[in-house]
Design an enzyme around this catalytic site. Structure first.
Site, mmCIF file in Angstrom:
data_model
loop_
_atom_site.group_PDB
_atom_site.id
_atom_site.type_symbol
_atom_site.label_atom_id
_atom_site.label_comp_id
_atom_site.label_asym_id
_atom_site.label_seq_id
_atom_site.Cartn_x
_atom_site.Cartn_y
_atom_site.Cartn_z
ATOM 1 N N ARG A 1 0.355 15.096 0.920
ATOM 2 C CA ARG A 1 0.838 15.229 -0.448
ATOM 3 C C ARG A 1 0.272 14.193 -1.415
ATOM 4 O O ARG A 1 -0.130 14.519 -2.532
ATOM 5 C CB ARG A 1 2.372 15.148 -0.490
ATOM 6 C CG ARG A 1 3.062 16.451 -0.209
ATOM 7 C CD ARG A 1 4.374 16.198 0.469
ATOM 8 N NE ARG A 1 4.095 15.707 1.812
ATOM 9 C CZ ARG A 1 3.977 16.505 2.862
ATOM 10 N NH1 ARG A 1 4.188 17.778 2.753
ATOM 11 N NH2 ARG A 1 3.682 16.021 4.059
ATOM 12 N N THR A 2 0.280 12.941 -0.996
ATOM 13 C CA THR A 2 -0.131 11.907 -1.946
ATOM 14 C C THR A 2 -1.586 12.121 -2.357
ATOM 15 O O THR A 2 -1.918 12.140 -3.543
ATOM 16 C CB THR A 2 0.075 10.499 -1.342
ATOM 17 O OG1 THR A 2 1.444 10.380 -0.962
ATOM 18 C CG2 THR A 2 -0.279 9.406 -2.338
ATOM 19 N N LYS B 1 -17.196 -0.463 10.187
ATOM 20 C CA LYS B 1 -18.205 -1.471 10.578
ATOM 21 C C LYS B 1 -17.683 -2.883 10.382
ATOM 22 O O LYS B 1 -18.390 -3.848 10.619
ATOM 23 C CB LYS B 1 -19.470 -1.308 9.714
ATOM 24 C CG LYS B 1 -20.143 0.039 9.793
ATOM 25 C CD LYS B 1 -21.389 0.012 8.895
ATOM 26 C CE LYS B 1 -21.966 1.395 8.714
ATOM 27 N NZ LYS B 1 -22.969 1.394 7.619
ATOM 28 N N ARG C 1 -4.496 4.015 -0.195
ATOM 29 C CA ARG C 1 -3.411 3.948 0.794
ATOM 30 C C ARG C 1 -3.929 3.131 1.961
ATOM 31 O O ARG C 1 -5.015 3.381 2.471
ATOM 32 C CB ARG C 1 -3.027 5.343 1.269
ATOM 33 C CG ARG C 1 -2.140 5.301 2.508
ATOM 34 C CD ARG C 1 -1.580 6.648 2.875
ATOM 35 N NE ARG C 1 -0.534 7.043 1.954
ATOM 36 C CZ ARG C 1 0.264 8.091 2.143
ATOM 37 N NH1 ARG C 1 0.130 8.837 3.217
ATOM 38 N NH2 ARG C 1 1.190 8.399 1.260
ATOM 39 N N HIS D 1 5.782 2.331 -1.796
ATOM 40 C CA HIS D 1 5.087 3.574 -2.139
ATOM 41 C C HIS D 1 5.486 3.892 -3.591
ATOM 42 O O HIS D 1 6.294 4.781 -3.853
ATOM 43 C CB HIS D 1 5.533 4.669 -1.173
ATOM 44 C CG HIS D 1 4.670 5.888 -1.169
ATOM 45 N ND1 HIS D 1 3.746 6.170 -2.152
ATOM 46 C CD2 HIS D 1 4.593 6.917 -0.278
ATOM 47 C CE1 HIS D 1 3.145 7.319 -1.862
ATOM 48 N NE2 HIS D 1 3.637 7.796 -0.729
#
Ligand code: NCD
Length: 300
Positions: free
Chosen positions: A51-52, A80, A101, A129
């Site tokens: 969703r986000t 890396k 995120r 959030h």
């Protein structure tokens, strides 16, 4: 707003402004169709998301912008060994706004220190959030026409769920809200969060849901956060601690709403979807309007 990494940094008026703008955009999206024309959004997702990420993309595309980024960090140079700050420096050079995120607490602060374009957290470890909280309060505001004098029950994994602190901070900016925090004892809201809201938001902590839900305006249910558990057996023991089904909701008022940031696993049974109180899919849809409003305010 330069960056958005915590709801703590927003005032009541700034929250209301986003909510009212989201409402305006929802009612007349075509007015905003070119607002991000010529702009690029970088979506950097170091953790899974449905969703986000998709609603941020939808929001930016609906305003005429373009998008780049990754949804799997294994396909980026972090694999890396590149640091968060170097990745953000580069994304700042390639875009006009960054949504990140990340699984590490503190990553939002680190990133915002080096970002030369607005940085928006799409979820930071177990910490916060913020954009979820904004779409949550937008959903509540649409329903009740206010963000004060509300009685809200929060249910589930209140320890590891990052939507919880952000929503508590948002509710604590308004007057006379009361929250009831229901979780297994092992998954209570962390002390640091409770001390943040102390004196600003009246709260009670408990394990057992009350038999009578009549006084609640909102029941906000959360997933037990499997990926954050240090011990798999503990997760297995607690994952079905609460299952919200039609019989649990029998005493709820018809105008109470059941919310959930989603994804839901077993904590809300599928037959709740048909009840008048179910609002979680609408809530997720509201995410597009709320994120359009956030981007509109931050990217100009
Ligand atoms: C939440 C998250 O990622 O914190 N999901 C979302 O963004 N809607 C909730 C969760 O994963 O349980």
């Amino acid at each position: 707003m330069d960056h958005l990494i915590s709801i703590k940094h927003l005032s009541k008026d700034e929250i209301l402004d986003i909510v009212q703008l989201a409402d305006k955009i929802e009612k007349n999206p075509s007015e905003y169709a070119d607002a991000m024309k010529g702009k690029i959004m970088a979506n950097l997702f170091f953790e899974p998301s449905t969703r986000t990420r998709l609603s941020f993309e939808s929001a930016f595309l609906r305003m005429g912008g373009q998008i780049l980024g990754f949804s799997d960090p294994a396909a980026s140079s972090s694999k890396k060994g590149e640091s968060i700050s170097d990745t953000i420096r580069m994304a700042s050079a390639y875009s006009d706004v960054i949504v990140m995120r990340h699984f590490l607490e503190g990553s939002g602060v680190v990133a915002s220190k080096v970002a030369s374009v607005p940085l928006i957290s799409g979820g930071t470890g177990i910490q916060e959030h913020p954009t979820q909280a904004l779409l949550d309060v937008f959903t509540i505001w649409k329903e009740f026409g206010r963000l004060d004098n509300l009685t809200v029950g929060l249910v589930g994994d209140l320890r590891y769920g990052r939507t919880i602190p952000s929503l508590l901070y948002a509710l604590s900016k308004f007057e006379n809200n009361r929250v009831f925090l229901y979780s297994p004892n092992q998954l209570r809201v962390r002390m640091s969060i409770l001390s943040d809201i102390d004196g600003k938001l009246s709260y009670e902590v408990g394990e057992k849901l009350p038999d009578d839900l009549k006084e609640f305006d909102v029941l906000y249910v959360t997933r037990v956060q499997k990926e954050r558990f240090p011990d798999e057996q503990m997760y297995e023991r607690l994952k079905d601690f609460y299952v919200i089904n039609p019989s649990v909701l029998e005493t709820a008022r018809e105008d109470m709403i059941v919310m959930h940031p989603l994804p839901r696993i077993t904590e809300i049974s599928y037959d709740v979807d048909e009840l008048p109180q179910a609002r979680y899919f609408q809530q997720a849809k509201n995410g597009v309007w709320a994120r359009m409003a956030i981007l509109y305010r931050m990217v100009r």
